[in-house]
Scaffold this active site. Structure first.
Site, PDB file in Angstrom:
ATOM      1  N   SER A   1     -42.137  16.710 -39.122  1.00 12.34           N
ATOM      2  CA  SER A   1     -42.280  15.389 -39.736  1.00 12.34           C
ATOM      3  C   SER A   1     -40.943  14.992 -40.477  1.00 12.34           C
ATOM      4  CB  SER A   1     -43.360  15.474 -40.989  1.00 12.34           C
ATOM      5  OG  SER A   1     -42.948  16.190 -41.973  1.00 12.34           O
ATOM      6  N   LYS A   2     -40.906  13.955 -41.053  1.00  7.41           N
ATOM      7  CA  LYS A   2     -39.644  13.419 -41.947  1.00  7.41           C
ATOM      8  C   LYS A   2     -39.282  14.277 -42.778  1.00  7.41           C
ATOM      9  CE  LYS A   2     -40.834   8.910 -40.823  1.00  7.41           C
ATOM     10  NZ  LYS A   2     -41.838   9.412 -39.917  1.00  7.41           N
ATOM     11  N   ARG A   3     -39.873  15.317 -43.276  1.00 15.43           N
ATOM     12  CA  ARG A   3     -39.472  16.345 -44.443  1.00 15.43           C
ATOM     13  C   ARG A   3     -38.057  17.187 -43.564  1.00 15.43           C
ATOM     14  NH1 ARG A   3     -42.902  19.987 -45.375  1.00 15.43           N
ATOM     15  NH2 ARG A   3     -44.413  19.322 -43.616  1.00 15.43           N
TER      16      ARG A   3
END
Length: 482
Positions: free
Chosen positions: A247-249
């Site tokens: 994910s974006k993380r």
RNA sequence: GACCUCAUCGUCUAGCCAGGUCAGGACACAGGCCUUUCAAGCCUGUAACACGGGUUCAAAUCCCGUUGAGGUCGCCA
């Protein structure tokens, strides 16, 4: 003839998981002299994003994945946008209703939500309660007050064969009466994917393992239509460093972000191919042609793989080092423009090539040159702190002044000549080469690391070298205590 | 919670299907060589069969269980 497809949904930017799925489809198709098809699954009007399709096409093209049939180039099995195939889905949905294999349902989303909550409270599996299954409502696929649901068998077991995992079975009693046509008249993924894969003559489906549980439902639809399902290959997922879903993380997830960061498409393709697939020998650097040549089903892994950017960076460095110097320059120029290091059409390609050659083996990503080679284009705005402590002591000033004077009077600005000056200085002051070299490097580049000093100075040229040494001497006089 | 999938160095993996190798390679890490620095290159090293049963002369490999991780359970795909 092998026919495979990559079927993204334009609801977000393609990340490396999606792209790797596309890659495996592509490699399998090309390995078997088959066709690779791009199909856009744009049946979700709520989440549709205008920029997503463009990003998908751009990402695939950047990597070097080309399709034989698709939305932009057409093909004999089109259209390749599901949103333009609505009548087809309606036709088959009606057929299923007529045959008693599907039914209209007018349950409101509110009722569904309520039922779901009740079941959750009873700790039961969340499933539609089949309220409309026997009501025999008359309607039409386009009627916004009804949906069409599939009649799942109530008992028994259904299995499908996964090429990698073998037979996978589900108890029919756990299978929901899934929606085929939504109230807005669009098909659901579960329905459209079956219809299109069949109609487009898809022979093999490569997709993420998150689709395993829907594959059982798809099997029922194939059976109801009297169709033979394609061979199914469910690929293991790609996980982030912390073993969770990407994910974006986890930093850059959209494929084009990797491009912007200075990763090369060849390296990216090579790296992605090795995430979940193995050529089974010790070779790791494989060109696109070699990947196509060697790709095989039995090298595919069923175990989720963690995306390790450090290995990608290493591999990217390998590709940068293999590159022709002129090619490296071409790749660097867009960044130079972006950073304002070169402007307009006029720049010295010769100079840029020499910079490329000097920096080539020091770059992992193209963008690394911003930190490591800025001094070829800009005055250093300061000096490395540790370097100052070690190299900018006041007793270095006479040595630097000596070198400066010799440089000013040098008849020929060549590496050998520059080196000779340092040798003279060593003899005159009775010190090692490093004592002269390091302060000069720090003076002209602001850094303590980089290409060989004489190569660096020759590229930089006399004028800049002299000016920077003068400036550094001045700086030491004003900033360094006795 | 139910169902499904998966399990070899920190990470990617080979070996498993057709049991018998000091469990191999790569990244990363550590040390060394080279060297004006940093890289690159070369050499060396640390490091893994999740656990418990079973089958077998022999199990990373076959079977069962446990644990752990992941996925799915939408009028999303």
């Amino acid at each position: 003839m092998v026919r495979v497809r990559f079927a993204p949904s334009p609801t977000g930017l393609p990340h490396i998981g999606n792209i790797r799925t596309a890659l495996f489809n592509y490699l399998f198709a090309k390995h078997n002299n088959g066709k690779f098809i791009l199909r856009i699954e744009d049946t979700d009007r709520e989440r549709y994003r205008e920029d997503a399709l463009d990003a998908i096409i751009k990402g695939l093209k950047w990597l070097g994945i080309n399709w034989d049939e698709g939305p932009d180039i057409g093909g004999e099995y089109g259209p390749y946008f599901q949103s333009r195939r609505i009548e087809i889905y309606h036709k088959y949905a009606k057929k299923l209703v007529d045959e008693g294999k599907a039914y209209y349902c007018d349950c409101s989303p509110e009722r569904l939500k309520r039922v779901r909550e009740e079941m959750r409270a009873k700790k039961l599996n969340f499933m539609y309660d089949r309220h409309c299954r026997k009501r025999n409502i008359k309607s039409d696929p386009t009627d916004p007050s009804t949906v069409i649901r599939f009649k799942m068998p109530l008992s028994g077991e259904t299995c499908f064969d996964d090429v990698l995992r073998g037979k996978i079975c589900f108890d029919n009693s756990t299978q929901d009466d899934i929606i085929l046509i939504k109230s807005d008249g669009f098909p659901t993924y579960n329905f459209a994917v079956v219809i299109d894969d069949h109609l487009m003559g898809i022979t093999h489906i490569f997709r993420g393992e998150e689709f395993i549980s829907s594959a059982g439902k798809h099997k029922h639809i194939y059976d109801a239509l009297g169709w033979e399902p394609p061979k199914m290959v469910h690929l293991a997922m790609i996980l982030g460093k912390d073993r969770s879903k990407l994910s974006k993380r986890h930093g850059a997830t959209s494929i084009m972000e990797f491009a912007e960061q200075g990763f090369l498409p060849e390296a990216m393709m090579n790296f992605l191919a090795l995430l979940g697939w193995s050529p089974k020998d010790d070779r790791e650097i494989l060109s696109k042609d070699e990947l196509v040549e060697r790709f095989s089903l039995d090298g595919l892994s069923t175990k989720p793989a963690v995306f390790d950017i450090e290995k990608l960076e290493w591999m990217n460095g390998e590709y940068i080092r293999m590159m022709e110097v002129e090619k490296l320059t071409e790749n660097l120029i867009p960044y130079y423009r972006k950073w304002g290091w070169i402007n307009g059409e006029k720049y010295d390609v010769e100079y840029l090539n020499r910079v490329s050659a000097a920096m080539q083996e020091r770059l992992k990503k193209l963008t690394d040159i911003k930190e490591l080679g800025f001094y070829f284009f800009q005055e250093p705005s300061g000096y490395d702190e540790k370097g100052v402590r070690k190299q900018f002591k006041r007793d270095r000033i006479p040595w630097m002044k000596f070198v400066l004077e010799k440089f000013e009077n040098l008849d020929n600005w060549r590496e050998e000549k520059l080196e000779k000056v340092i040798a003279e200085g060593m003899e005159k002051f009775g010190v090692g080469a490093g004592k002269l070299i390091h302060p000069i490097r720090l003076a002209v580049s602001g850094l303590t690391r980089g290409p060989g000093l004489f190569e660096l100075l020759e590229i930089l040229g006399r004028e800049k070298t002299i000016a920077r040494i003068k400036r550094a001497i001045n700086w030491i006089e004003n900033n360094v205590e006795e």
